[in-house]
Write a protein that holds these residues in place. Sequence first.
Motif, short mmCIF file in Angstrom:
data_model
loop_
_atom_site.label_atom_id
_atom_site.label_comp_id
_atom_site.label_asym_id
_atom_site.label_seq_id
_atom_site.Cartn_x
_atom_site.Cartn_y
_atom_site.Cartn_z
N UNK A 96 37.20 39.70 40.44
CA UNK A 96 38.53 39.60 41.14
C UNK A 96 38.14 39.59 42.55
N UNK A 97 37.26 40.03 43.22
CA UNK A 97 36.44 39.97 44.47
C UNK A 97 36.32 38.54 44.77
N UNK A 98 35.74 37.80 43.99
CA UNK A 98 35.47 36.53 44.08
C UNK A 98 36.54 35.55 44.43
N UNK A 99 37.85 35.98 43.52
CA UNK A 99 38.98 35.50 43.65
C UNK A 99 39.69 35.36 44.90
N UNK A 100 39.45 36.78 45.46
CA UNK A 100 40.13 37.06 46.61
C UNK A 100 39.47 36.31 47.86
N UNK A 101 38.14 36.09 47.82
CA UNK A 101 37.27 35.46 48.59
C UNK A 101 37.77 34.03 48.76
N UNK A 102 37.72 33.51 47.46
CA UNK A 102 37.96 32.06 47.35
C UNK A 102 39.54 31.60 47.24
N UNK A 103 40.28 32.61 47.49
CA UNK A 103 41.79 32.20 47.82
C UNK A 103 42.38 31.17 48.56
#
Length: 290
Positions: free
Chosen positions: A192-199
């Motif tokens: 989920x952290x990656x998803x937020x960073x790559x948003x």
Amino acid sequence: MENSSGSTNNSNSSWVIVTIVFLVAIAIIGYFYQSTSPEPEPVSVVAAPVEPAEVEVAIEPLPEVLTPVEYVEPEAQAIEEPTEVVPEVPLPTLDQSDSWIREKLPTITWRNELLKLIVDDDMVRRFVVFTDNFAKGNVAYQHSILVKPTTKFTAQVVEEDGQATIQWDENVTKRFSLYVDLLRTIDSDLLVQWYVELKPLIDQAYAELGYPDENFTEVLHEAITRVLDMEIPKESLALVRPSVMYKYKDQDIEQLSDADKLLLRIGKDNLLVIKSVLLEINEKLARTRE
């Protein structure tokens, strides 16, 4: 006990100071009186006693004694430790994001040998296109972020009441077990952290599909909801083979979307695990939108 002792000590100290001040004041007054009074003349001794004259001495009032101020040690100020400034790593461009993800992939699971199941080419765009199609019920195999299983689908012929029927072979669901193991061992918090960073890159890839003003997180939520809402059949599924491809004998099942039929092929046990993991991820994604 400490307060009582402290009060006694303060009283004693005050009394000593008052006494000293009083004695010094008396000495000063006496010295002042002696230095200003005239020396007495010699007096001849007579038979009758001479009464000494009474002399009034004006005693000046003692100066006001100041109450000593108790010394209070200043509080020690906490020394702030210098905080380490971690420089922000700039996000790569969409075309150069694969190297950024490849570098981080080994940290997301302890089963690194399963990372070979991930297609590591144009990963952000693959993820966006596949998810968008899946949310609508379609399966864009050419844009899958996972490699295709090497084991092909097979069915089994079962004799019932003298009639041969083609049924789903539950053993073929084992070809998805490695994919389920990969999903099961993924660190969902990190994902989920990656998803937020790559948003920002995800939004850019979604805009390329013609949706510049829509939030891709809603699409991802729809795709996950499709999996969570999928009902698992209690009985084995009968098949027919009118041509090269197998079809479901039950027309209601055959009319399901390609995405739903893919979930059926994954198998009941695998689907239960996938639902459990996606439910956890979906809840964490929801918290990022609060």
